[in-house]
Enzyme design. Structure first.
Site, short mmCIF file in Angstrom:
data_model
loop_
_atom_site.label_atom_id
_atom_site.label_comp_id
_atom_site.label_asym_id
_atom_site.label_seq_id
_atom_site.Cartn_x
_atom_site.Cartn_y
_atom_site.Cartn_z
N TYR A 100 -40.75 18.61 -25.57
CA TYR A 100 -41.21 20.00 -25.72
C TYR A 100 -41.39 20.69 -24.38
O TYR A 100 -41.16 21.90 -24.26
CB TYR A 100 -42.50 20.04 -26.54
CG TYR A 100 -42.26 19.78 -28.00
CD1 TYR A 100 -41.55 20.70 -28.77
CD2 TYR A 100 -42.70 18.61 -28.61
CE1 TYR A 100 -41.30 20.47 -30.11
CE2 TYR A 100 -42.45 18.36 -29.95
CZ TYR A 100 -41.75 19.30 -30.69
OH TYR A 100 -41.48 19.08 -32.00
N GLY A 153 -27.27 17.70 -29.07
CA GLY A 153 -27.75 19.07 -28.84
C GLY A 153 -28.46 19.71 -30.01
O GLY A 153 -28.95 20.84 -29.90
N VAL A 164 -34.57 14.85 -35.81
CA VAL A 164 -33.12 14.84 -36.01
C VAL A 164 -32.75 13.44 -36.52
O VAL A 164 -33.25 12.43 -35.99
CB VAL A 164 -32.40 15.14 -34.67
CG1 VAL A 164 -30.88 14.96 -34.81
CG2 VAL A 164 -32.72 16.55 -34.20
C1 LIG Z 1 -36.72 14.39 -29.96
C2 LIG Z 1 -35.50 14.67 -30.86
C3 LIG Z 1 -35.83 15.80 -31.86
C4 LIG Z 1 -34.34 15.12 -29.96
O1 LIG Z 1 -33.23 15.44 -30.79
P1 LIG Z 1 -31.71 15.35 -30.24
O2 LIG Z 1 -30.82 16.05 -31.22
O3 LIG Z 1 -31.37 13.95 -29.90
O4 LIG Z 1 -31.85 16.19 -28.89
P2 LIG Z 1 -30.67 16.89 -28.05
O5 LIG Z 1 -29.42 16.08 -28.17
O6 LIG Z 1 -30.60 18.32 -28.46
O7 LIG Z 1 -31.24 16.80 -26.60
C5 LIG Z 1 -31.88 17.90 -26.01
C6 LIG Z 1 -32.42 17.51 -24.67
O8 LIG Z 1 -33.65 16.80 -24.87
C7 LIG Z 1 -33.57 15.53 -24.23
N1 LIG Z 1 -34.26 14.59 -25.11
C8 LIG Z 1 -33.81 14.08 -26.26
N2 LIG Z 1 -34.74 13.27 -26.79
C9 LIG Z 1 -35.79 13.28 -25.93
C10 LIG Z 1 -37.05 12.65 -25.92
N3 LIG Z 1 -37.43 11.84 -26.91
N4 LIG Z 1 -37.85 12.90 -24.87
C11 LIG Z 1 -37.49 13.71 -23.87
N5 LIG Z 1 -36.32 14.35 -23.83
C12 LIG Z 1 -35.48 14.14 -24.86
C13 LIG Z 1 -32.10 15.21 -24.09
O9 LIG Z 1 -31.86 14.36 -23.00
C14 LIG Z 1 -31.48 16.58 -23.90
O10 LIG Z 1 -31.53 16.95 -22.55
P3 LIG Z 1 -30.27 17.69 -21.83
O11 LIG Z 1 -30.19 19.03 -22.54
O12 LIG Z 1 -30.67 17.80 -20.41
O13 LIG Z 1 -29.10 16.83 -22.10
C15 LIG Z 1 -35.03 13.38 -31.60
O14 LIG Z 1 -34.85 12.34 -30.67
C16 LIG Z 1 -35.97 12.91 -32.69
O15 LIG Z 1 -35.87 13.35 -33.86
N6 LIG Z 1 -36.90 12.00 -32.36
C17 LIG Z 1 -37.82 11.44 -33.32
C18 LIG Z 1 -38.86 12.45 -33.78
C19 LIG Z 1 -39.59 13.11 -32.64
O16 LIG Z 1 -39.88 12.50 -31.60
N7 LIG Z 1 -39.90 14.40 -32.83
C20 LIG Z 1 -40.64 15.18 -31.85
C21 LIG Z 1 -41.74 15.91 -32.52
S1 LIG Z 1 -43.27 15.02 -32.58
#
Ligand SMILES: CC(C)(COP(=O)(O)OP(=O)(O)OC[C@H]1O[C@@H](n2cnc3c(N)ncnc32)[C@H](O)[C@@H]1OP(=O)(O)O)[C@@H](O)C(=O)NCCC(=O)NCCS
Length: 121
Positions: free
Chosen positions: A94, A58, A50
């Site tokens: 995940y 979210g 994201v």
């Molecule tokens: C991980 C990622 C996709 C989360 O996207 P986001 O839009 O910020 O996530 P959301 O706002 O939908 O959060 C969803 C839930 O996940 C949690 N969350 C967000 N980032 C997280 C992370 N890095 N680790 C653990 N939990 C996480 C949030 O606290 C939230 O929990 P809640 O529902 O209890 O409030 C984003 O931080 C990102 O793009 N990170 C960099 C790339 C990455 O790590 N990708 C993963 C694949 S390898």
């Protein structure tokens, strides 16, 4: 891809690719219910992310279910979604959505589509 309607800015994306899971890497409580194939068909989630300005709203949390819906409508015979988490934070992300680590591969997680489909409903 998810694109912000008003601006056309790219907000989030992921890729899906055909993959397979070596059956011995799955937990025995799952494999005892499976046919004795050497590998199980899967779809790998790649590059899920994201944009910084869209995080924490979210959007990321909606993507695993979006992957699942796409796989359920497009690819018959898929046992699981599969993902290689880039770090421990991504593993935690995940796991929130029901993904489980493969045996001996703490950064590779899977989600059986049959059980996930029930949750989706
Ligand atoms: C991980 C990622 C996709 C989360 O996207 P986001 O839009 O910020 O996530 P959301 O706002 O939908 O959060 C969803 C839930 O996940 C949690 N969350 C967000 N980032 C997280 C992370 N890095 N680790 C653990 N939990 C996480 C949030 O606290 C939230 O929990 P809640 O529902 O209890 O409030 C984003 O931080 C990102 O793009 N990170 C960099 C790339 C990455 O790590 N990708 C993963 C694949 S390898």
């Amino acid at each position: 891809m998810a694109v912000e309607t008003e601006t056309g800015v790219l907000a989030a994306y992921y890729t899906l690719a055909a993959a397979s899971i070596p059956t011995p890497d799955l937990p025995s409580e799952i494999t005892k219910k499976l046919p004795r194939y050497p590998t199980m068909p899967a779809v790998r989630i790649g590059r899920l992310a994201v944009g910084l300005q869209f995080q924490g709203q979210g959007l990321g949390g909606s993507l695993p279910a979006d992957c699942l819906r796409r796989v359920l409508t497009a690819a018959p015979g898929v046992f699981a979604l599969l993902v290689d988490a880039k770090d421990d934070n991504a593993v935690a992300f995940y796991r929130r959505y029901g993904f489980t680590q493969l045996t001996g591969q703490p950064r590779t997680l899977f989600l059986p589509v049959a059980s996930a489909e029930k949750l989706l409903r």
